[in-house]
Motif scaffolding. Sequence first.
Motif, PDB file in Angstrom:
ATOM      1  N   VAL A  33       3.656  -1.265   0.035  1.00 45.66           N
ATOM      2  CA  VAL A  33       2.765  -0.329   0.711  1.00 45.66           C
ATOM      3  C   VAL A  33       2.919  -0.540   2.215  1.00 45.66           C
ATOM      4  N   TRP A  34       2.914   0.573   2.955  1.00 42.68           N
ATOM      5  CA  TRP A  34       3.042   0.519   4.412  1.00 42.68           C
ATOM      6  C   TRP A  34       1.987   1.390   5.053  1.00 42.68           C
ATOM      7  N   PRO A  35       1.263   0.970   6.040  1.00 44.96           N
ATOM      8  CA  PRO A  35       1.268  -0.401   6.547  1.00 44.96           C
ATOM      9  C   PRO A  35       0.605  -1.339   5.546  1.00 44.96           C
ATOM     10  N   PRO A  36       0.959  -2.617   5.585  1.00 51.28           N
ATOM     11  CA  PRO A  36       0.479  -3.547   4.576  1.00 51.28           C
ATOM     12  C   PRO A  36      -0.971  -4.000   4.749  1.00 51.28           C
ATOM     13  N   VAL A  37      -1.635  -3.569   5.794  1.00 52.71           N
ATOM     14  CA  VAL A  37      -3.015  -3.983   6.054  1.00 52.71           C
ATOM     15  C   VAL A  37      -3.873  -2.734   6.168  1.00 52.71           C
ATOM     16  N   PRO A  38      -4.997  -2.589   5.568  1.00 50.56           N
ATOM     17  CA  PRO A  38      -5.764  -3.579   4.826  1.00 50.56           C
ATOM     18  C   PRO A  38      -5.557  -3.487   3.315  1.00 50.56           C
ATOM     19  N   PHE A  39      -4.462  -2.859   2.879  1.00 54.75           N
ATOM     20  CA  PHE A  39      -4.233  -2.666   1.448  1.00 54.75           C
ATOM     21  C   PHE A  39      -3.015  -3.443   0.983  1.00 54.75           C
ATOM     22  N   GLY A  40      -2.925  -3.649  -0.308  1.00 51.41           N
ATOM     23  CA  GLY A  40      -1.772  -4.290  -0.910  1.00 51.41           C
ATOM     24  C   GLY A  40      -1.562  -3.733  -2.307  1.00 51.41           C
ATOM     25  N   LEU A  41      -0.412  -4.016  -2.867  1.00 47.93           N
ATOM     26  CA  LEU A  41      -0.102  -3.594  -4.233  1.00 47.93           C
ATOM     27  C   LEU A  41      -0.084  -4.800  -5.148  1.00 47.93           C
ATOM     28  N   VAL A  42      -0.642  -4.615  -6.337  1.00 47.86           N
ATOM     29  CA  VAL A  42      -0.624  -5.645  -7.373  1.00 47.86           C
ATOM     30  C   VAL A  42       0.006  -5.027  -8.613  1.00 47.86           C
ATOM     31  N   ALA A  43       1.081  -5.645  -9.103  1.00 50.00           N
ATOM     32  CA  ALA A  43       1.706  -5.171 -10.339  1.00 50.00           C
ATOM     33  C   ALA A  43       0.780  -5.508 -11.495  1.00 50.00           C
ATOM     34  N   THR A  44       0.398  -4.488 -12.260  1.00 49.57           N
ATOM     35  CA  THR A  44      -0.515  -4.724 -13.375  1.00 49.57           C
ATOM     36  C   THR A  44       0.247  -4.893 -14.685  1.00 49.57           C
ATOM     37  N   PHE A  45       1.282  -4.094 -14.910  1.00 52.71           N
ATOM     38  CA  PHE A  45       2.225  -4.260 -16.001  1.00 52.71           C
ATOM     39  C   PHE A  45       3.415  -3.380 -15.671  1.00 52.71           C
ATOM     40  N   ALA A  46       4.438  -3.371 -16.500  1.00 48.60           N
ATOM     41  CA  ALA A  46       5.698  -2.687 -16.192  1.00 48.60           C
ATOM     42  C   ALA A  46       5.476  -1.262 -15.691  1.00 48.60           C
TER      43      ALA A  46
END
Length: 95
Positions: A33-46
Amino acid sequence: VPVSEDAAVGTVVALLSVSDRDSGSNGRVRCAVWPPVPFGLVATFAGSYSLVLREALDRERVSEYEVEVRAEDGGSPPLRASRGVRVPVSDVNDN
């Protein structure tokens, strides 16, 4: 749907699905994700990711975010795609 400025760090803002029909490394997808602040990505499953809050929000400072989710496969050369996500911030103490 707006995200409340008092939302806790770790709050899921959006659910995303990414896929590539190729096999092997060509079918493996990495996302950022861009810009990386204040968010982020979390892989939950494939192929699925959660866009999560990584920092506290302040609506008086920023009332809306435009973030870009970027995906890239493992091919050579890699194929890339991106999508924009608008995240409005709601005010909790507006009188």
